[in-house]
Design an enzyme around this catalytic site. Sequence first.
Site: not given
Length: 335
Positions: A59, A61, A223
Amino acid sequence: MSLTQKLINDGNAAVDEMLVGIMAAHPEHLWRPDNAPRAVVARHGPRTGKVALVIGGGSGHEPTFLGYVGRGLADAAAIGNVFASPPPQPAVDAAMAASGGAGVLFMYGNYAGDVMNFDMAAELLEMEGIEARTVLTTDDIASAPRDQRQKRRGVAGNVFIFKAAGAASDMMMPLDEVERVARHANDRTFTMGVALSSCSLPQTRRPSFDLPIGEMEVGMGIHGEPGVRRGPLRSANDVADEIMDAILAEMKAPAGDRVAVLINSLGATPLMELYILNARIAERLKAAGLVVHKTLVGPYCTSLDMAGASITIMHLDDELQRMIDHPCDCAMFRS
């Protein structure tokens, strides 16, 4: 270091509370199997004789991944914690709910945790007599050299790659063909991004990496993975030129060919800035003699509240254009 401000209740519950809100907002598109809270399934996508396209990942994104679950695109998605792979069971749950008896194709970005857990899910499905295959997305050209493309990350190019595979599946192509289209789409999709600030996780509410004011990092992953260069913040045109130089050099598309374009916000960058980028990108593509068939602008694959953007170019051919144009109806994307 001060805490960031977020509209949350409990950082550790943020993903599950988000899913409750999404299901309440989109009941016409999505449902969840009993006892499988991290598996999201298209209400009108799966059907008998159809290859089940199952996507997934961490999660943070959004709208990737669950926003692309719907008729004509993905049949289901497995949802992990923030920036963390879903464990095998949600992938199994999603695949079982979406299976139409023609096999399952798993698609997700090339990250070690996702590969390990989805591979385990595929093994569990095989034990149930369901054939499962995998296509990894590797569109981030900044994350490894071209001769090591298998090591590259999957980022915003997921949108086009999933779209092509979802269209092939919706056209009732057999598993071999859906897999082929997915690999073909991945091979012709190229992305590179730039970060202007860090994001902060809901659990910590602190920046996940240090990027001083006045600097940018070109090629940073979604990330916070290191990019290829850090330096002073430059103009939108300069950033667009640097990224387009890299993409065009790798794509090697002859004049007259068609492309699809995605100008993607990493979360905090507004539409104004994305359209400024797109103005330059349109100039560069025209100068290269390329024809823009479709342009998407907006937050399609984010990194929570990171400031920055990515540029994706898909080098179209007749087949990929047909797949990109194929209609879909998802909770957060329609065409």
